[in-house]
Design a protein around this motif. Structure first.
Motif, PDB file in Angstrom:
ATOM      1  N   GLY A  78      12.261   8.096 -29.519  1.00 28.34           N
ATOM      2  CA  GLY A  78      11.223   7.171 -29.942  1.00 28.34           C
ATOM      3  C   GLY A  78      10.350   6.718 -28.780  1.00 28.34           C
ATOM      4  O   GLY A  78      10.604   7.047 -27.628  1.00 28.34           O
ATOM      5  N   PRO A  79       9.325   5.923 -29.098  1.00 23.91           N
ATOM      6  CA  PRO A  79       8.392   5.460 -28.071  1.00 23.91           C
ATOM      7  C   PRO A  79       8.980   4.323 -27.236  1.00 23.91           C
ATOM      8  O   PRO A  79      10.002   3.745 -27.590  1.00 23.91           O
ATOM      9  CB  PRO A  79       7.192   4.964 -28.889  1.00 23.91           C
ATOM     10  N   THR A  80       8.288   4.005 -26.166  1.00 27.34           N
ATOM     11  CA  THR A  80       8.668   2.879 -25.312  1.00 27.34           C
ATOM     12  C   THR A  80       8.658   1.600 -26.135  1.00 27.34           C
ATOM     13  O   THR A  80       7.811   1.406 -27.017  1.00 27.34           O
ATOM     14  CB  THR A  80       7.688   2.771 -24.120  1.00 27.34           C
ATOM     15  N   ASN A  81       9.614   0.725 -25.849  1.00 27.47           N
ATOM     16  CA  ASN A  81       9.718  -0.578 -26.511  1.00 27.47           C
ATOM     17  C   ASN A  81       8.347  -1.261 -26.507  1.00 27.47           C
ATOM     18  O   ASN A  81       7.679  -1.328 -25.470  1.00 27.47           O
ATOM     19  CB  ASN A  81      10.756  -1.429 -25.771  1.00 27.47           C
TER      20      ASN A  81
ATOM     21  N   SER B 145      16.731   0.778 -26.212  1.00 23.16           N
ATOM     22  CA  SER B 145      16.251  -0.345 -25.388  1.00 23.16           C
ATOM     23  C   SER B 145      16.694  -1.699 -25.939  1.00 23.16           C
ATOM     24  O   SER B 145      16.672  -2.700 -25.231  1.00 23.16           O
ATOM     25  CB  SER B 145      14.726  -0.307 -25.258  1.00 23.16           C
ATOM     26  N   GLU B 146      17.109  -1.715 -27.204  1.00 23.43           N
ATOM     27  CA  GLU B 146      17.531  -2.974 -27.829  1.00 23.43           C
ATOM     28  C   GLU B 146      19.044  -3.122 -27.916  1.00 23.43           C
ATOM     29  O   GLU B 146      19.531  -4.205 -28.251  1.00 23.43           O
ATOM     30  CB  GLU B 146      16.902  -3.078 -29.217  1.00 23.43           C
ATOM     31  N   ILE B 147      19.787  -2.039 -27.617  1.00 29.05           N
ATOM     32  CA  ILE B 147      21.244  -2.138 -27.718  1.00 29.05           C
ATOM     33  C   ILE B 147      21.961  -2.021 -26.375  1.00 29.05           C
ATOM     34  O   ILE B 147      23.175  -2.159 -26.322  1.00 29.05           O
ATOM     35  CB  ILE B 147      21.831  -1.087 -28.700  1.00 29.05           C
ATOM     36  N   VAL B 148      21.206  -1.783 -25.290  1.00 30.94           N
ATOM     37  CA  VAL B 148      21.870  -1.737 -23.985  1.00 30.94           C
ATOM     38  C   VAL B 148      22.399  -3.129 -23.634  1.00 30.94           C
ATOM     39  O   VAL B 148      21.970  -4.134 -24.209  1.00 30.94           O
ATOM     40  CB  VAL B 148      20.928  -1.214 -22.866  1.00 30.94           C
ATOM     41  N   HIS B 149      23.322  -3.174 -22.691  1.00 30.25           N
ATOM     42  CA  HIS B 149      23.931  -4.427 -22.254  1.00 30.25           C
ATOM     43  C   HIS B 149      22.845  -5.418 -21.824  1.00 30.25           C
ATOM     44  O   HIS B 149      21.982  -5.083 -21.023  1.00 30.25           O
ATOM     45  CB  HIS B 149      24.896  -4.140 -21.091  1.00 30.25           C
ATOM     46  N   GLU B 150      22.889  -6.618 -22.373  1.00 30.17           N
ATOM     47  CA  GLU B 150      21.931  -7.697 -22.061  1.00 30.17           C
ATOM     48  C   GLU B 150      20.488  -7.201 -22.154  1.00 30.17           C
ATOM     49  O   GLU B 150      19.671  -7.426 -21.255  1.00 30.17           O
ATOM     50  CB  GLU B 150      22.220  -8.302 -20.684  1.00 30.17           C
TER      51      GLU B 150
ATOM     52  N   GLU C 188       0.806  -1.223   0.000  1.00 27.73           N
ATOM     53  CA  GLU C 188       0.000   0.000   0.000  1.00 27.73           C
ATOM     54  C   GLU C 188       0.844   1.281   0.000  1.00 27.73           C
ATOM     55  O   GLU C 188       0.320   2.370  -0.158  1.00 27.73           O
ATOM     56  CB  GLU C 188      -0.979   0.010   1.182  1.00 27.73           C
ATOM     57  N   GLN C 189       2.168   1.147   0.160  1.00 28.17           N
ATOM     58  CA  GLN C 189       3.056   2.309   0.176  1.00 28.17           C
ATOM     59  C   GLN C 189       3.959   2.407  -1.054  1.00 28.17           C
ATOM     60  O   GLN C 189       4.740   3.339  -1.188  1.00 28.17           O
ATOM     61  CB  GLN C 189       3.934   2.277   1.436  1.00 28.17           C
ATOM     62  N   THR C 190       3.862   1.431  -1.961  1.00 25.31           N
ATOM     63  CA  THR C 190       4.823   1.324  -3.063  1.00 25.31           C
ATOM     64  C   THR C 190       4.265   1.818  -4.388  1.00 25.31           C
ATOM     65  O   THR C 190       3.097   1.609  -4.704  1.00 25.31           O
ATOM     66  CB  THR C 190       5.294  -0.145  -3.204  1.00 25.31           C
ATOM     67  N   VAL C 191       5.140   2.454  -5.157  1.00 25.72           N
ATOM     68  CA  VAL C 191       4.867   2.849  -6.529  1.00 25.72           C
ATOM     69  C   VAL C 191       6.072   2.392  -7.365  1.00 25.72           C
ATOM     70  O   VAL C 191       7.197   2.360  -6.868  1.00 25.72           O
ATOM     71  CB  VAL C 191       4.650   4.383  -6.648  1.00 25.72           C
ATOM     72  N   PHE C 192       5.821   2.022  -8.610  1.00 27.53           N
ATOM     73  CA  PHE C 192       6.896   1.630  -9.511  1.00 27.53           C
ATOM     74  C   PHE C 192       7.134   2.736 -10.523  1.00 27.53           C
ATOM     75  O   PHE C 192       6.188   3.247 -11.135  1.00 27.53           O
ATOM     76  CB  PHE C 192       6.556   0.324 -10.236  1.00 27.53           C
ATOM     77  N   VAL C 193       8.404   3.104 -10.725  1.00 28.32           N
ATOM     78  CA  VAL C 193       8.784   4.106 -11.709  1.00 28.32           C
ATOM     79  C   VAL C 193       9.579   3.409 -12.818  1.00 28.32           C
ATOM     80  O   VAL C 193      10.654   2.865 -12.573  1.00 28.32           O
ATOM     81  CB  VAL C 193       9.611   5.243 -11.063  1.00 28.32           C
ATOM     82  N   LEU C 194       9.031   3.414 -14.015  1.00 34.94           N
ATOM     83  CA  LEU C 194       9.657   2.818 -15.194  1.00 34.94           C
ATOM     84  C   LEU C 194      10.336   3.929 -15.988  1.00 34.94           C
ATOM     85  O   LEU C 194       9.670   4.855 -16.465  1.00 34.94           O
ATOM     86  CB  LEU C 194       8.607   2.119 -16.057  1.00 34.94           C
ATOM     87  N   VAL C 195      11.645   3.827 -16.138  1.00 37.55           N
ATOM     88  CA  VAL C 195      12.438   4.913 -16.720  1.00 37.55           C
ATOM     89  C   VAL C 195      12.899   4.600 -18.146  1.00 37.55           C
ATOM     90  O   VAL C 195      13.723   3.708 -18.361  1.00 37.55           O
ATOM     91  CB  VAL C 195      13.675   5.208 -15.826  1.00 37.55           C
ATOM     92  N   ASP C 196      12.336   5.302 -19.116  1.00 35.95           N
ATOM     93  CA  ASP C 196      12.900   5.486 -20.460  1.00 35.95           C
ATOM     94  C   ASP C 196      13.316   4.223 -21.230  1.00 35.95           C
ATOM     95  O   ASP C 196      14.399   4.191 -21.823  1.00 35.95           O
ATOM     96  CB  ASP C 196      14.124   6.415 -20.384  1.00 35.95           C
TER      97      ASP C 196
END
Length: 179
Positions: free
Chosen positions: A57-60, A19-24, A5-13
């Motif tokens: 560009g947009p999110t993957n 998003s396809e060329i970062v490590h792993e 009840e206290q948590t929020v998730f932040v999804l960054v960029d």
């Protein structure tokens, strides 16, 4: 310890070609999908960020598909905390614990996590759901965040911590997602 009840998730960029060329990248995208699906089962709100979407560009699509019905928050600042729309939406949720993941670990994830931490939020970075173009930059970002008080967690650890109990009605759904 994060409480549901206290948590929020932040999804960054998690956007475009980056998003396809970062490590792993494939491992990160798989872990992000598990995390998002698990958080949705647990009814954790998600704030979804996009850095300069006209340029990056947009999110993957693999990620955006899971977030239908919500709108990303565009930003030009590396730290989302310096973007008014993000701060307003975060404050409306009235939650003080933040899980954060995405890219790049040493830039936008790092600056957002540290600003949140400095402004009184309890922040955990999801180590297996972040990345940078190089593993070295990812590791530097994680170490520096930890040195500044941001805790490090993993997808499984975060989801089980939020669930707390094996007799939670969400347990069987989460088990299917995690495996």
């Amino acid at each position: 310890m994060n409480k549901r009840e206290q948590t929020v998730f932040v999804l960054v960029d998690v956007q475009g070609k980056l998003s396809e060329i970062v490590h792993e990248s494939e491992k990160m995208l798989t872990n992000l999908r598990k995390l998002i699906q698990g958080l949705q089962v647990l009814d954790i709100p998600i704030l979804w960020l996009e850095q300069y979407p006209d340029g990056l560009g947009p999110t993957n699509e693999k990620i955006a598909r899971l977030l239908e019905g919500t709108t990303p928050i565009p930003k030009m600042t590396f730290s989302a905390f310096k973007t008014d729309t993000f701060k307003e939406q975060l404050q409306l949720l009235n939650r003080n614990q933040v899980l954060i993941a995405g890219i790049e670990t040493h830039i936008c994830v790092y600056q957002t996590a540290v600003d949140l931490q400095l402004n009184g939020y309890d922040v955990q970075v999801v180590e297996d759901a972040v990345s940078s173009r190089t593993n070295e930059n990812k590791e530097v970002g994680l170490r520096k965040m930890a040195a500044l008080g941001v805790q490090v967690t993993s997808v499984e650890m975060a989801l089980y911590e939020l669930m707390e109990r094996a007799d939670d009605p969400a347990f069987k759904q989460l088990l299917k997602i995690i495996k």
